[in-house]
Motif scaffolding. Structure first.
Motif, PDB file in Angstrom:
ATOM      1  N   ARG A 443       0.847  -1.196   0.000  1.00  0.00           N
ATOM      2  CA  ARG A 443       0.000   0.000   0.000  1.00  0.00           C
ATOM      3  C   ARG A 443       0.882   1.245   0.000  1.00  0.00           C
ATOM      4  O   ARG A 443       1.893   1.285   0.709  1.00  0.00           O
ATOM      5  N   VAL A 484      -6.376   2.463  -1.665  1.00  0.00           N
ATOM      6  CA  VAL A 484      -6.451   1.717  -0.407  1.00  0.00           C
ATOM      7  C   VAL A 484      -6.820   0.277  -0.778  1.00  0.00           C
ATOM      8  O   VAL A 484      -7.992  -0.046  -0.939  1.00  0.00           O
ATOM      9  N   PHE A 487      -8.683  -3.545   1.617  1.00  0.00           N
ATOM     10  CA  PHE A 487      -9.781  -3.212   2.523  1.00  0.00           C
ATOM     11  C   PHE A 487     -10.773  -4.370   2.502  1.00  0.00           C
ATOM     12  O   PHE A 487     -11.142  -4.861   1.444  1.00  0.00           O
ATOM     13  N   GLU A 633     -14.802   7.490  -1.583  1.00  0.00           N
ATOM     14  CA  GLU A 633     -14.208   6.151  -1.746  1.00  0.00           C
ATOM     15  C   GLU A 633     -14.781   5.578  -3.021  1.00  0.00           C
ATOM     16  O   GLU A 633     -16.001   5.413  -3.141  1.00  0.00           O
ATOM     17  N   ALA A 662      -0.468   6.396   2.874  1.00  0.00           N
ATOM     18  CA  ALA A 662      -1.010   5.975   4.166  1.00  0.00           C
ATOM     19  C   ALA A 662      -0.492   6.810   5.333  1.00  0.00           C
ATOM     20  O   ALA A 662      -1.188   6.987   6.336  1.00  0.00           O
TER      21      ALA A 662
END
Ligand SMILES: Cc1cc2nc3c(=O)[nH]c(=O)nc-3n(C[C@H](O)[C@H](O)[C@H](O)COP(=O)(O)OP(=O)(O)OC[C@H]3O[C@@H](n4cnc5c(N)ncnc54)[C@H](O)[C@@H]3O)c2cc1C
Length: 806
Positions: A443, A484, A487, A633, A662
């Motif tokens: 990530r 991301v 998840f 998102e 991040a």
């Protein structure tokens, strides 16, 4: 031999004996241990058996303290005396300031568990250990309770006490098969007969995967050969008149303790070797691997230089035996992934010291469903989909080579990478991304200013500080994009899906189509189990989203609670989709350009979800924000992720859209008061203590943990989660750091970071409720300095939530 019992423990090393004993202590006395040979005939018999209090986090320190207290009590039992050299003391050496700082953090962290380490300088190290030279030495970490124990006697003592409490131990009884029945009970097959039981526990040591195979699973555990030798007597030890403290050396990768009047020196050589990768000889029992001291010459030289007396002393015995490792170095103690009524206590590389504590925490989980400490760092479900043989072996080698070199906060070791990626990973790498690893996923951590940018490993703010600041400034003032991945996302369907979810969450989670809600799941003790968003897609589907890494954990928890009569189906989409996060005041403009439709605040307000196309890629878009800025998102199937990314980059061009990572998110979420699962959201605290009262609806008819939570509510909070502002600028407070008032520990930090938008050094901490009022003054022990701190309002950035609503 019994044909029926409550639990069968498979394996009679320290892991099995400790688990058996602790089951009886937790109230399960009708339990059995089966051992294929004699007790301790695996690794345990030849262990160097050092018992230290040192651990990487408070759970590890707490369980080791339990071992030490238990072993001391056993050793003092006049009915069965054990040789336990308790409190010889031990020194972890250091020759860099970064190591010394890390030790100072461990002192702060352990103090919260009432464990008292001390950082000492080189001269003091030599004073306490008269055989060592101070060349190339800065100092060390002193563990006053360090010692060693006789491993066979310890196991016999545990088995003896377990038997006294009602347990039975069957030696020379190999488990040859395991059958699970429809009601989730088990039959354990042995040549001497079958045993029916509710629960099985795999404590098979280096044969862990032989037992695992019998239940159709594989554990990420690999064995390494590990050697020590014992010397002839050393005059300096005889002359000292006291026992030598233990030594552990991250400079040259060896450990050393006194054995009779000589030394036992063990090695973690770079030229190390896996063991048993292609199967283990069934006759390898009470056995050793051939010794091979040539392999350890590199580290041996370091030990000779530190302890010159070794050069003049003969070697009496050499021991080379298999020792188990996992992917991240921590054992696997808890439920077997994907199985009911099956547990394991495996992957122990320091099992003699830790075994007492692991058995204790495991027995609590088996009997009560949860342990007194949050055990996620040990949970076997923490690796999802990447715990394969090859990766485990590579990580085992890397870990072995770095045995005493702890991970620094921003350190992500290189071996076995990349393992989980998306189509964007190479694209982002080409953009200069530095990656962190989250449950195996690569990530984006931040975008490097130049390819040779390598910040130092430190517990202080590192050289990436300004890079993160710039990424955040762009998100707060303009628009940023990040990926991301990993998840966790489940699709929950069936006619009973709504009522099921209502029972799982302690609050009311929205069921309105097109809306997204956040909620919390509790365990049966009323403590925080998980955090999840529920998105009600306009087409009627329900998406349950939770932390990366929670996939195995949440799947187990949810599926365990689907009633036999309920029509509920849970399907994981975790590996099929990835999220692109668009954040910042200009994110709406970029989204509007990349996607048809009305994205205005009126048409698509905060906490909405809808289907859309991002360019030509189908997506599910949610207006939710972890950064505290207007954000979206964008959930995209992996096979069309690159198309969506290109569309967003093109749409963002006129705004100068930039990437972020991040570490920027971590800073921004702390300014907003948002919590991280397993950093701040722990099974040790209930939602009231965690400051989540607004997410609890005690007037709901039913939810898991409600009764227990009501009882806890009556008793009042034990701790409260607060936000602290620290009056320092050079280092964050790391998880585990002690919060002090008047020289007494009053709490523990769970997260800490610099809040770049508000210019404050922030920390979250669970502290005594009486000290949780805004304005309360305290101190935080950051790397040995008592830094002034005060309790401030949680989520100081944009408290009115105007920015997220845009
Ligand atoms: C050289 C060396 C030095 C070490 N030094 C230290 C140290 O200083 N401090 C420390 O804390 N740790 C140390 N360790 C590590 C420690 O010894 C191990 O972590 C620990 O002994 C592991 O215990 P266990 O019970 O998990 O495994 P084991 O001791 O291997 O026990 C597993 C048992 O399961 C049994 N079994 C397997 N399959 C079956 C089956 N099918 N049916 C029935 N029974 C079965 C085996 O026969 C065995 O008895 C050292 C290890 C080595 C090799």
């Amino acid at each position: 031999m019994k044909s029926q019992t409550k639990a069968v423990v498979i394996g009679g090393g320290i892991a099995g004996c400790s688990a058996l004993y602790h089951l009886t202590q937790e109230g399960w006395t009708d339990v059995v241990l089966v051992e294929r040979d004699e007790l301790t005939s695996g690794t345990t018999w030849h262990s160097a058996a050092q018992v230290t209090n040192f651990g990487m986090n408070q759970t590890m320190v707490g369980l080791k303290t339990h071992s030490i207290n238990l072993y001391k009590e056993l050793a003092e039992d006049p009915d069965y005396l054990i040789t336990y050299h308790h409190a010889d003391g031990g020194i972890r050496l250091a020759n860099t300031e970064a190591q010394m700082e890390a030790y100072r953090h461990f002192v702060s962290m352990a103090r919260g568990m009432d464990v008292h380490f001390e950082v000492i300088d080189a001269e003091e190290c030599a004073r306490r250990h008269p055989l060592i030279s101070t060349d190339n030495l800065l100092g060390g970490l002193w563990d006053p309770l360090d010692g060693d124990i006789d491993p066979a006697q310890l196991c016999q003592a545990l088995a003896r006490r377990a038997r006294k409490a009602g347990a039975e131990v069957y030696r020379n009884t190999p488990v040859t098969g395991l059958t699970q029945h429809k009601d989730d009970t088990w039959t354990v097959h042995t040549p001497k007969g079958d045993i029916d039981c509710e629960v099985v526990i795999n404590a098979g040591g280096y044969r862990v995967n032989e037992v695992a195979e019998m239940m159709g699973v594989h554990h990420p555990v690999a064995s390494m050969e590990h050697q020590y030798f014992v010397t002839e007597p050393i005059q300096g030890i005889v002359d000292a008149g006291h026992r030598m403290p233990l030594l552990r050396c991250p400079i040259s990768d060896y450990y050393c303790r006194q054995e009779r009047d000589g030394l036992l020196v063990g090695f973690y050589e770079q030229d190390c070797k896996t063991w048993g990768m292609d199967g283990i000889d069934p006759n390898f029992t009470n056995a050793l691997c051939p010794d091979d001291l040539d392999r350890v010459t590199d580290v041996l030289e370091g030990a000779f230089a530190r302890m010159p007396a070794l050069m003049e002393t003969g070697i009496h015995t050499i021991v080379n035996g298999p020792i188990t490792y996992t992917i991240d170095g921590a054992p696997l103690v808890g439920p077997v992934p994907g199985k009911r009524n099956a547990f394991c206590i495996i992957g122990l590389r320091a099992g003699l010291g830790e075994g007492g504590g692991h058995g204790w925490l495991l027995a609590q989980q088996v009997v009560h469903g949860e342990a007194c400490y949050d055990t996620w760092c040990l949970d076997p479900r923490r690796f999802t989909g990447h715990g394969n043989v090859e990766l485990t072996a590579l990580k085992a080698i890397e870990d072995y080579q770095n045995e005493f070199r702890f991970h620094f906060p921003q350190e992500h070791r290189p071996v076995g990478r990349p393992i989980k990626t998306t189509p964007l990973t190479p694209v982002l790498a080409a953009e200069g991304a530095e990656f962190t690893v989250v449950n195996g996923w690569e990530r984006v951590d931040y975008i490097k200013p130049d390819p040779d940018f390598h910040p130092s490993l430190t517990f202080r703010f590192d050289e990436a500080f300004d890079v993160i600041a710039a990424e955040i400034a762009n998100v707060a003032g303009n628009v940023g994009l990040t990926e991301v991945n990993g998840f966790n996302r489940f699709e929950i369907s069936g006619t009973d899906a709504r009522s099921f979810l209502d029972r799982m969450f302690c609050g009311r989670v929205t069921d309105k189509p097109g809306r997204v809600g956040l909620g919390y799941l509790l365990n049966h003790h009323g403590m925080i189990k998980s955090e999840a968003t529920v998105a009600n897609l306009p087409d009627g589907r329900i998406w349950y989203g939770s932390a990366a890494g929670a996939e195995g954990h949440d799947m187990d928890w949810l599926s365990q609670h689907v009633g036999a009569e309920e029509d509920v189906h849970i399907r994981s989409l975790t590996n099929e989709h990835t999220i692109l996060v668009l954040a910042g005041p200009n994110s709406r403009d970029v989204l509007s350009k990349a996607s048809r439709g009305d994205w205005s605040a009126g048409a698509f307000p905060w906490l909405s979800v809808r289907h859309a196309f991002i360019g030509i890629a189908p997506a599910v878009v949610m207006s939710v924000s972890f950064s505290g800025e207007l954000a979206y998102e964008i959930h995209v199937p992996n096979n069309q992720l690159y198309a969506a990314y290109l569309a967003l980059r093109a749409a963002g061009e006129e705004h100068g859209l930039q990437l972020f990572g991040a570490r920027a998110v971590e800073s921004m979420r702390m300014e907003k008061g948002y919590l991280h699962w397993k950093a701040d959201l722990l099974t040790e605290f209930d939602p009231f203590e965690t400051g989540l009262s607004r997410f609890v609806k005690m007037d709901k008819q039913e939810f898991i943990g409600k009764q227990a939570l009501a009882a806890r509510q009556n008793n009042g909070a034990q701790k409260k989660l607060v936000t602290l502002e620290l009056e320092s600028t050079d280092a964050p407070a790391h998880g585990g750091a002690s919060v002090m008032v008047g020289g007494k520990v009053v709490g523990t930090v769970t997260s800490g970071d610099w809040g770049h938008r508000i210019g404050k050094n922030l920390a979250y901490a669970f502290i005594d409720p009486g000290l949780s009022d805004i304005g309360t003054k305290a101190e935080v022990d950051v790397l040995g300095d008592l830094v002034a701190a005060s309790v401030i309002t949680s989520g100081p950035y944009d408290p009115a939530y105007e920015r997220v609503k845009g």
